[in-house]
Design a protein around this motif. Structure first.
Motif, PDB file in Angstrom:
ATOM      1  N   CYS A   1       0.832  -1.212   0.000  1.00  0.00           N
ATOM      2  CA  CYS A   1       0.000   0.000   0.000  1.00  0.00           C
ATOM      3  C   CYS A   1       0.863   1.257   0.000  1.00  0.00           C
ATOM      4  CB  CYS A   1      -0.939  -0.001   1.195  1.00  0.00           C
ATOM      5  SG  CYS A   1      -2.253  -1.258   1.054  1.00  0.00           S
ATOM      6  N   TRP A   2       1.954   1.229   0.773  1.00  0.00           N
ATOM      7  CA  TRP A   2       2.886   2.362   0.755  1.00  0.00           C
ATOM      8  C   TRP A   2       3.451   2.552  -0.653  1.00  0.00           C
ATOM      9  CZ3 TRP A   2       3.836   6.527   3.268  1.00  0.00           C
ATOM     10  CH2 TRP A   2       3.703   6.618   4.648  1.00  0.00           C
TER      11      TRP A   2
ATOM     12  N   SER B   1       1.742   6.504  -7.019  1.00  0.00           N
ATOM     13  CA  SER B   1       0.659   7.346  -7.502  1.00  0.00           C
ATOM     14  C   SER B   1       1.014   8.824  -7.348  1.00  0.00           C
ATOM     15  CB  SER B   1      -0.632   7.028  -6.739  1.00  0.00           C
ATOM     16  OG  SER B   1      -1.674   7.886  -7.143  1.00  0.00           O
ATOM     17  N   ALA B   2       1.639   9.178  -6.226  1.00  0.00           N
ATOM     18  CA  ALA B   2       2.026  10.568  -5.987  1.00  0.00           C
ATOM     19  C   ALA B   2       3.105  11.009  -6.976  1.00  0.00           C
ATOM     20  CB  ALA B   2       2.524  10.736  -4.558  1.00  0.00           C
TER      21      ALA B   2
ATOM     22  N   GLY C   1       3.437  14.068 -10.470  1.00  0.00           N
ATOM     23  CA  GLY C   1       4.399  15.119 -10.718  1.00  0.00           C
ATOM     24  C   GLY C   1       5.088  15.659  -9.482  1.00  0.00           C
ATOM     25  N   PRO C   2       5.616  16.886  -9.560  1.00  0.00           N
ATOM     26  CA  PRO C   2       6.425  17.467  -8.477  1.00  0.00           C
ATOM     27  C   PRO C   2       5.715  17.601  -7.137  1.00  0.00           C
ATOM     28  CG  PRO C   2       6.682  18.723 -10.507  1.00  0.00           C
ATOM     29  CD  PRO C   2       5.566  17.772 -10.740  1.00  0.00           C
ATOM     30  N   ALA C   3       4.386  17.486  -7.122  1.00  0.00           N
ATOM     31  CA  ALA C   3       3.666  17.575  -5.846  1.00  0.00           C
ATOM     32  C   ALA C   3       4.076  16.469  -4.881  1.00  0.00           C
ATOM     33  CB  ALA C   3       2.157  17.523  -6.090  1.00  0.00           C
ATOM     34  N   CYS C   4       4.712  15.421  -5.410  1.00  0.00           N
ATOM     35  CA  CYS C   4       5.153  14.311  -4.558  1.00  0.00           C
ATOM     36  C   CYS C   4       6.223  14.771  -3.556  1.00  0.00           C
ATOM     37  CB  CYS C   4       5.689  13.162  -5.399  1.00  0.00           C
ATOM     38  SG  CYS C   4       7.187  13.555  -6.340  1.00  0.00           S
TER      39      CYS C   4
ATOM     40  N   THR D   1      11.966   1.788  -6.362  1.00  0.00           N
ATOM     41  CA  THR D   1      13.205   1.551  -7.117  1.00  0.00           C
ATOM     42  C   THR D   1      13.250   2.497  -8.325  1.00  0.00           C
ATOM     43  OG1 THR D   1      12.068  -0.255  -8.262  1.00  0.00           O
ATOM     44  CG2 THR D   1      13.466  -0.842  -6.372  1.00  0.00           C
ATOM     45  N   GLY D   2      12.586   2.116  -9.410  1.00  0.00           N
ATOM     46  CA  GLY D   2      12.587   2.950 -10.605  1.00  0.00           C
ATOM     47  C   GLY D   2      11.922   4.289 -10.378  1.00  0.00           C
ATOM     48  N   ASP D   3      10.835   4.298  -9.599  1.00  0.00           N
ATOM     49  CA  ASP D   3      10.133   5.557  -9.331  1.00  0.00           C
ATOM     50  C   ASP D   3      10.973   6.507  -8.484  1.00  0.00           C
ATOM     51  OD1 ASP D   3       7.688   5.020 -10.710  1.00  0.00           O
ATOM     52  OD2 ASP D   3       7.156   3.615  -9.122  1.00  0.00           O
ATOM     53  N   HIS D   4      11.912   5.944  -7.722  1.00  0.00           N
ATOM     54  CA  HIS D   4      12.740   6.803  -6.894  1.00  0.00           C
ATOM     55  C   HIS D   4      13.622   7.711  -7.733  1.00  0.00           C
ATOM     56  CE1 HIS D   4      16.311   7.613  -4.207  1.00  0.00           C
ATOM     57  NE2 HIS D   4      15.303   8.126  -3.538  1.00  0.00           N
ATOM     58  N   GLU D   5      14.061   7.262  -8.919  1.00  0.00           N
ATOM     59  CA  GLU D   5      14.853   8.103  -9.810  1.00  0.00           C
ATOM     60  C   GLU D   5      14.043   9.294 -10.300  1.00  0.00           C
ATOM     61  OE1 GLU D   5      18.090   7.934 -10.459  1.00  0.00           O
ATOM     62  OE2 GLU D   5      18.107   6.324  -8.960  1.00  0.00           O
ATOM     63  N   ARG D   6      12.761   9.066 -10.559  1.00  0.00           N
ATOM     64  CA  ARG D   6      11.899  10.175 -10.963  1.00  0.00           C
ATOM     65  C   ARG D   6      11.719  11.150  -9.804  1.00  0.00           C
ATOM     66  NH1 ARG D   6       6.475   7.851 -12.744  1.00  0.00           N
ATOM     67  NH2 ARG D   6       6.087  10.040 -13.257  1.00  0.00           N
ATOM     68  N   TYR D   7      11.606  10.625  -8.606  1.00  0.00           N
ATOM     69  CA  TYR D   7      11.479  11.482  -7.424  1.00  0.00           C
ATOM     70  C   TYR D   7      12.741  12.347  -7.266  1.00  0.00           C
ATOM     71  CZ  TYR D   7      11.126  12.849  -2.505  1.00  0.00           C
ATOM     72  OH  TYR D   7      11.081  13.564  -1.332  1.00  0.00           O
ATOM     73  N   LYS D   8      13.898  11.736  -7.445  1.00  0.00           N
ATOM     74  CA  LYS D   8      15.153  12.490  -7.346  1.00  0.00           C
ATOM     75  C   LYS D   8      15.240  13.553  -8.437  1.00  0.00           C
ATOM     76  CE  LYS D   8      18.926  10.086  -6.785  1.00  0.00           C
ATOM     77  NZ  LYS D   8      19.912   9.000  -6.998  1.00  0.00           N
ATOM     78  N   SER D   9      14.689  13.246  -9.609  1.00  0.00           N
ATOM     79  CA  SER D   9      14.686  14.211 -10.701  1.00  0.00           C
ATOM     80  C   SER D   9      13.820  15.423 -10.344  1.00  0.00           C
ATOM     81  CB  SER D   9      14.168  13.556 -11.988  1.00  0.00           C
ATOM     82  OG  SER D   9      14.076  14.496 -13.031  1.00  0.00           O
TER      83      SER D   9
END
Length: 535
Positions: free
Chosen positions: A172-173, A179-180, A184-187, A211-219
């Motif tokens: 769930c986490w 989803s966040a 976009g950047p609101a995450c 994993t993969g989504d974390h790279e987008r978060y860092k971006s």
């Protein structure tokens, strides 16, 4: 009146009002002045033997006088990490909390410190950095995930929670965070999934669950850092990943050249637009977007040959056009006049006629029609030349790429020269590209000169005309005359003459454009306009 010029000493060329009556004569005299002015190029810089010396200095280190630095992603991350570490140390909080805190304050270390020490509790509540958990459980307690309603042991590896302590299962986490990030950047402002809780979800928890989504978060985190800093901007070129750190320091120049080879103005983020100011660029771009003046539709992509009337498409950089066989008529792309004896047509013809009969309604209607026609004609005159110089610049950039990638090596083999000895060809093309960009924006400048300032218009067109004429000679020499040596079967003695001519034209053109830029950036204010009337 005797016409006198001092290209070395004066920033401006003062002319009498009757000089414009014979521009051809003026340009012929200019040729002689240019030859005298730059004779030193042949005598001092170019040996008449086959030996041609160039500096071996290939140092690519930044200019110490440069007021900006190009930053790669890793360099931006390093700056970001330094700020996070600074806040973490000063406020004695974890780095994850410092990162979340800085993202809320637009990455202003000073603002974070000021507000934190003024009222720490208020900042914590606003951002969601709780001092203590809201709920707590024993590791052996059985809890129910509030999202999927599955039961898990609180201390198991499948249960995670933010600083608030509200437990949710791993799946769930992960879904909540993904989803966040997809939104976009609101995450970067993510809070606990519990509806009533405002606890922050920091980068450490996100990194541990994705994993993969974390790279987008860092971006997103990296982009927010650049966009939050006043002194840093992303390069506006499409797909460019470089940023620019700018140090104004009282400088008058806002020109920036990125490593992706795109040049832009730091102040307005438009392309480099010397010698016009940012406001003029804004007005000009808005005018070009006006559907009522859709110049792309009006101009089209072709012009009729003045002799055979067949449509001609411009596919090279210079404005010397030659129709196809059997016509072979040579003419100027701008004014369509015969090219033999042609000099320059940069001046805008403001002559107009009006109805002079007794009918006042017709007089007024005729005047309105004439004004509207002149308005469109004036706009098209300047827009066509503005747009054409962009096309010529793009073609020159393609030609420069071809020269650097293939032509230089081919010439070196045919003419028995080293690539370093052929550096003058690359420098000529670089000068052409730079001057095309400057010349392009001088037409926007010319459009906005008030029509009642006739002397200023006259001087502007005089300065611009000399610069443009010099550029056309340089562009034609680099574009056409080099082909003879590129397709030769062996070394030609005339190659040395070509070298001398191209170097001379490069220096002449650079000199004219520097004078033109200085004059227009000062809005011709240093010139005694009344001197135009004196002989």
């Amino acid at each position: 009146m005797d016409k006198k010029r001092n290209l070395k000493g004066d920033n401006y060329i003062v002319i009498s009002s009757d000089e414009e009556s014979d521009r051809s004569e003026c340009f012929e005299e200019e040729d002689d002045a240019v030859d005298d002015e730059f004779a030193f190029v042949q005598e001092d810089n170019i040996d008449n033997t086959d030996h041609y010396e160039f500096s071996e200095n290939t140092d690519s280190s930044p200019d110490p006088n440069q007021n900006y630095a190009i930053l790669k992603e890793e360099e931006i991350r390093q700056l970001q990490e330094e700020d996070i570490t600074t806040v973490s140390t000063i406020l004695s909080i974890p780095k994850s909390a410092a990162c979340f805190l800085l993202s809320h304050f637009n990455w202003s270390v000073g603002k974070v410190s000021e507000d934190w020490f003024a009222d720490e509790d208020r900042v914590r509540e606003k951002v969601g950095l709780l001092r203590n958990p809201v709920v707590s459980f024993h590791p052996t307690d059985l809890i129910t995930c509030s999202i999927c309603f599955d039961d898990h042991q609180y201390g198991s590896k499948d249960v995670f929670f933010a600083v608030c302590g509200h437990p949710f299962c791993r799946d769930c986490w992960t879904g909540y965070i993904k989803s966040a990030i997809d939104e976009g950047p609101a995450c970067l402002m993510l809070r606990c999934p519990e509806p009533s809780c405002k606890a922050a979800v920091g980068p450490d928890l996100i990194e541990g669950l994705t994993t993969g989504d974390h790279e987008r978060y860092k971006s997103f985190l990296l982009r927010s850092y650049v966009e939050g800093r006043r002194e840093i901007k992303w390069c506006p070129a499409p797909d460019c990943k470089y940023a620019v750190k700018f140090n104004a320091g009282g400088t008058k120049s806002y020109d920036v050249s990125c490593l992706c080879l795109y040049g832009f103005c730091w102040n307005c983020s438009e392309e480099i637009h010397r010698p016009v100011n940012c406001k003029t660029v804004e007005n000009w771009i808005l005018k070009n977007k006006d559907d009522s003046l859709n110049a792309q539709w009006i101009l089209g992509n072709t012009k009729p040959c003045p002799k055979c009337k067949k449509p001609i498409e411009k596919n090279q950089g210079c404005n010397h056009m030659t129709c196809l066989n059997p016509c072979r008529y040579e003419f100027c792309w701008y004014c369509l006049e015969k090219y033999t004896g042609h000099r320059c047509c940069n001046g805008y013809n403001r002559a107009t006629g009006e109805y002079t009969g007794a009918d006042t309604d017709k007089v007024e209607a005729g005047r309105d029609k004439k004004r509207a026609k002149r308005y469109v004609e004036k706009y098209l005159h300047y827009y066509e030349r503005w747009a054409n110089n962009l096309s010529s610049k793009k073609k020159a950039m393609e030609d420069l790429h071809n020269v650097q990638s293939t032509d230089i090596m081919k010439l070196a083999a045919i003419q028995c020269q080293s690539e370093l000895q052929l550096k003058f060809i690359v420098e000529a093309w670089q000068q052409i590209i730079e001057c095309r960009q400057v010349l392009r924006w001088t037409y926007a400048y010319g459009y906005y000169i008030p029509e009642n300032e006739e002397l200023k218009i006259q001087l502007f067109e005089h300065l611009q005309g000399h610069a443009e004429f010099s550029l056309e000679r340089l562009h034609k020499c680099a574009e056409s005359e080099m082909k003879e040596f590129l397709f030769a079967k062996g070394p030609l003695e005339s190659f040395q003459d070509f070298r001398i001519k191209l170097v001379r034209l490069t220096k002449v053109t650079a000199s004219y454009f520097e004078k033109l830029v200085r004059a227009l950036e000062n809005d011709l204010s240093e010139l005694d306009i009344q001197g135009i009337h004196r002989s």
